[in-house]
Design a protein around this motif. Sequence first.
Motif, mmCIF file in Angstrom:
data_model
loop_
_atom_site.group_PDB
_atom_site.id
_atom_site.type_symbol
_atom_site.label_atom_id
_atom_site.label_comp_id
_atom_site.label_asym_id
_atom_site.label_seq_id
_atom_site.Cartn_x
_atom_site.Cartn_y
_atom_site.Cartn_z
ATOM 1 N N ALA A 193 0.833 -1.194 0.000
ATOM 2 C CA ALA A 193 0.000 0.000 0.000
ATOM 3 C C ALA A 193 0.874 1.253 0.000
ATOM 4 O O ALA A 193 2.070 1.202 0.292
ATOM 5 N N LYS A 194 0.246 2.384 -0.282
ATOM 6 C CA LYS A 194 0.983 3.619 -0.539
ATOM 7 C C LYS A 194 1.869 4.024 0.630
ATOM 8 O O LYS A 194 3.068 4.305 0.452
ATOM 9 N N ARG A 195 1.330 4.068 1.845
ATOM 10 C CA ARG A 195 2.117 4.604 2.960
ATOM 11 C C ARG A 195 3.298 3.711 3.300
ATOM 12 O O ARG A 195 4.413 4.194 3.493
ATOM 13 N N ILE A 196 3.070 2.406 3.372
ATOM 14 C CA ILE A 196 4.167 1.510 3.764
ATOM 15 C C ILE A 196 5.252 1.487 2.700
ATOM 16 O O ILE A 196 6.454 1.412 3.006
ATOM 17 N N LEU A 197 4.883 1.604 1.428
ATOM 18 C CA LEU A 197 5.894 1.637 0.379
ATOM 19 C C LEU A 197 6.675 2.952 0.402
ATOM 20 O O LEU A 197 7.871 2.975 0.086
ATOM 21 N N GLY A 198 6.030 4.038 0.794
ATOM 22 C CA GLY A 198 6.760 5.278 0.963
ATOM 23 C C GLY A 198 7.774 5.184 2.096
ATOM 24 O O GLY A 198 8.913 5.659 1.968
ATOM 25 N N ILE A 199 7.371 4.543 3.193
ATOM 26 C CA ILE A 199 8.301 4.312 4.304
ATOM 27 C C ILE A 199 9.456 3.435 3.844
ATOM 28 O O ILE A 199 10.622 3.684 4.184
ATOM 29 N N ALA A 200 9.146 2.412 3.065
ATOM 30 C CA ALA A 200 10.199 1.540 2.553
ATOM 31 C C ALA A 200 11.196 2.323 1.711
ATOM 32 O O ALA A 200 12.415 2.152 1.836
ATOM 33 N N GLY A 201 10.699 3.186 0.842
ATOM 34 C CA GLY A 201 11.597 3.992 0.029
ATOM 35 C C GLY A 201 12.486 4.892 0.871
ATOM 36 O O GLY A 201 13.642 5.135 0.527
ATOM 37 N N GLU A 255 3.322 -0.346 -11.301
ATOM 38 C CA GLU A 255 3.930 0.935 -11.722
ATOM 39 C C GLU A 255 3.646 2.009 -10.676
ATOM 40 O O GLU A 255 4.537 2.796 -10.309
ATOM 41 N N ALA A 256 2.400 2.053 -10.192
ATOM 42 C CA ALA A 256 2.049 3.034 -9.171
ATOM 43 C C ALA A 256 2.828 2.786 -7.879
ATOM 44 O O ALA A 256 3.278 3.738 -7.219
ATOM 45 N N LYS A 257 3.013 1.530 -7.511
ATOM 46 C CA LYS A 257 3.759 1.204 -6.294
ATOM 47 C C LYS A 257 5.209 1.686 -6.392
ATOM 48 O O LYS A 257 5.771 2.191 -5.411
ATOM 49 N N ILE A 258 5.800 1.511 -7.550
ATOM 50 C CA ILE A 258 7.165 2.014 -7.736
ATOM 51 C C ILE A 258 7.199 3.524 -7.543
ATOM 52 O O ILE A 258 8.148 4.088 -6.976
ATOM 53 N N GLY A 259 6.151 4.203 -7.959
ATOM 54 C CA GLY A 259 6.064 5.642 -7.744
ATOM 55 C C GLY A 259 6.039 6.003 -6.265
ATOM 56 O O GLY A 259 6.678 6.973 -5.842
ATOM 57 N N TYR A 260 5.313 5.212 -5.464
ATOM 58 C CA TYR A 260 5.278 5.461 -4.018
ATOM 59 C C TYR A 260 6.669 5.272 -3.410
ATOM 60 O O TYR A 260 7.079 6.029 -2.526
ATOM 61 N N VAL A 261 7.383 4.262 -3.888
ATOM 62 C CA VAL A 261 8.739 4.017 -3.389
ATOM 63 C C VAL A 261 9.650 5.180 -3.763
ATOM 64 O O VAL A 261 10.448 5.655 -2.942
ATOM 65 N N ARG A 262 9.521 5.654 -5.001
ATOM 66 C CA ARG A 262 10.336 6.798 -5.435
ATOM 67 C C ARG A 262 10.067 8.032 -4.568
ATOM 68 O O ARG A 262 11.001 8.756 -4.179
ATOM 69 N N ASP A 263 8.806 8.272 -4.269
ATOM 70 C CA ASP A 263 8.465 9.428 -3.447
ATOM 71 C C ASP A 263 9.109 9.300 -2.065
ATOM 72 O O ASP A 263 9.635 10.286 -1.517
ATOM 73 N N GLY A 264 9.080 8.107 -1.496
ATOM 74 C CA GLY A 264 9.712 7.900 -0.198
ATOM 75 C C GLY A 264 11.212 8.074 -0.269
ATOM 76 O O GLY A 264 11.829 8.668 0.633
ATOM 77 N N ALA A 292 12.880 9.992 -2.081
ATOM 78 C CA ALA A 292 13.237 11.405 -2.181
ATOM 79 C C ALA A 292 13.360 12.070 -0.817
ATOM 80 O O ALA A 292 13.920 13.168 -0.705
ATOM 81 N N GLU A 293 12.849 11.413 0.239
ATOM 82 C CA GLU A 293 12.874 11.969 1.594
ATOM 83 C C GLU A 293 13.950 11.332 2.467
ATOM 84 O O GLU A 293 13.992 11.581 3.667
ATOM 85 N N ARG A 294 14.829 10.536 1.889
ATOM 86 C CA ARG A 294 15.833 9.850 2.697
ATOM 87 C C ARG A 294 16.787 10.852 3.347
ATOM 88 O O ARG A 294 17.202 11.829 2.711
ATOM 89 N N SER A 295 17.171 10.542 4.580
ATOM 90 C CA SER A 295 18.102 11.412 5.296
ATOM 91 C C SER A 295 19.552 11.080 4.994
ATOM 92 O O SER A 295 20.451 11.856 5.324
ATOM 93 N N ASP A 296 19.792 9.921 4.355
ATOM 94 C CA ASP A 296 21.173 9.510 4.081
ATOM 95 C C ASP A 296 21.664 9.957 2.709
ATOM 96 O O ASP A 296 22.787 9.634 2.305
ATOM 97 N N GLY A 297 20.833 10.676 1.987
ATOM 98 C CA GLY A 297 21.244 11.182 0.684
ATOM 99 C C GLY A 297 21.156 10.183 -0.446
ATOM 100 O O GLY A 297 21.440 10.512 -1.601
ATOM 101 N N ARG A 298 20.776 8.944 -0.129
ATOM 102 C CA ARG A 298 20.650 7.928 -1.181
ATOM 103 C C ARG A 298 19.271 8.036 -1.807
ATOM 104 O O ARG A 298 18.263 8.154 -1.117
#
Length: 327
Positions: free
Chosen positions: A183-191, A222-231, A233-239
């Motif tokens: 789902a969207k939120r957990i995949l964003g956290i994963a990203g 495809e949409a799930k990959i988008g959620y991962v990409r969005d997450g 973009a918020e990484r604190s480690d710069g990756r």
Amino acid sequence: MSRPFRFGLQSYAADTAEDWRQQARRAESMGFSTFSVADHVIGPGPALAATNHPVQNVAAVPAMAVAIEATDTINIGSRVFCTDYRQPVMFAKELATLDFFADGRLELGLGCGWLQGEYEAMGVRWDRAGVRIDRFEETIDLLRQHFGAGEVDISGEHVEATGFEGVPKPADGVPPIMIGGGAKRILGIAGREADIVSLNFDNSSGKIGPDGVGSSTAELTEAKIGYVRDGAAERSDGRGFDHLEIEIGAYFTVVTDDRTGTLGQMAPMFSLEPDQLAEHPHALIGSVDAICDQLAERRETYGISYVTFGASVVDAVGPIVERLSGT
């Protein structure tokens, strides 16, 4: 540049202790990169039958410990731990101990839990998804603190721990973290938090069924990959996203020369059309050559380079693992 392929083998059960050891050793000898176990608890009965989930007859932590001792080079993983099933500090201690014995071979798979009937049968409170995910995020924070330097100090809504250092410390830092979900939120956290993102069904229904399978069609993946990409973009480690490894379970794998007929027989089981199942990212149906080609296409399309097969198809997929591993 695409990541090289690697493959996991996941098992739910063993006939004997030696059978479990042999499964792990065989995965190692065949070139799989990871041998993993899921994290389900209850045995046969009406509670499990209502979820449509298969029986897992070994508990994850001791089964992983035995697999670690039985092997030399293969990674040992959980795919994935349900963090709700464990007291967080005790869980962190168990994971740190597994990492200690694995000597750098632990893959730490985490999820927030989804099998409602198992929760209820075990007497574990089934909170709404948002609460479970909040608790999951706090548990990740605790694990990172426990594995890291200094004292643990967390005072969250769900997780509290303070005044001690986590031991043993990992020799190579925090082991690779896999976060699984659909789902969207957990995949964003994963990203944002994971090293490995495990794409799964959206299991909001709390059981296995056509709804979950239908949530992972090619278009929805495809949409799930988008959620991962969005997450990412918020990484604190710069990756960013390109540093993540994308994993998927090939739940519907059939090595056959009769691809058309097999798709026609299987698709109605999941309320799908044959062409939908043919492109379904969790399905690999066809000859060895056809499956290898499809894996290459999906790596190009979705970035999926890490594929986990079930133990029941280990013989059939051996040639695929041999041909593609590391390429």
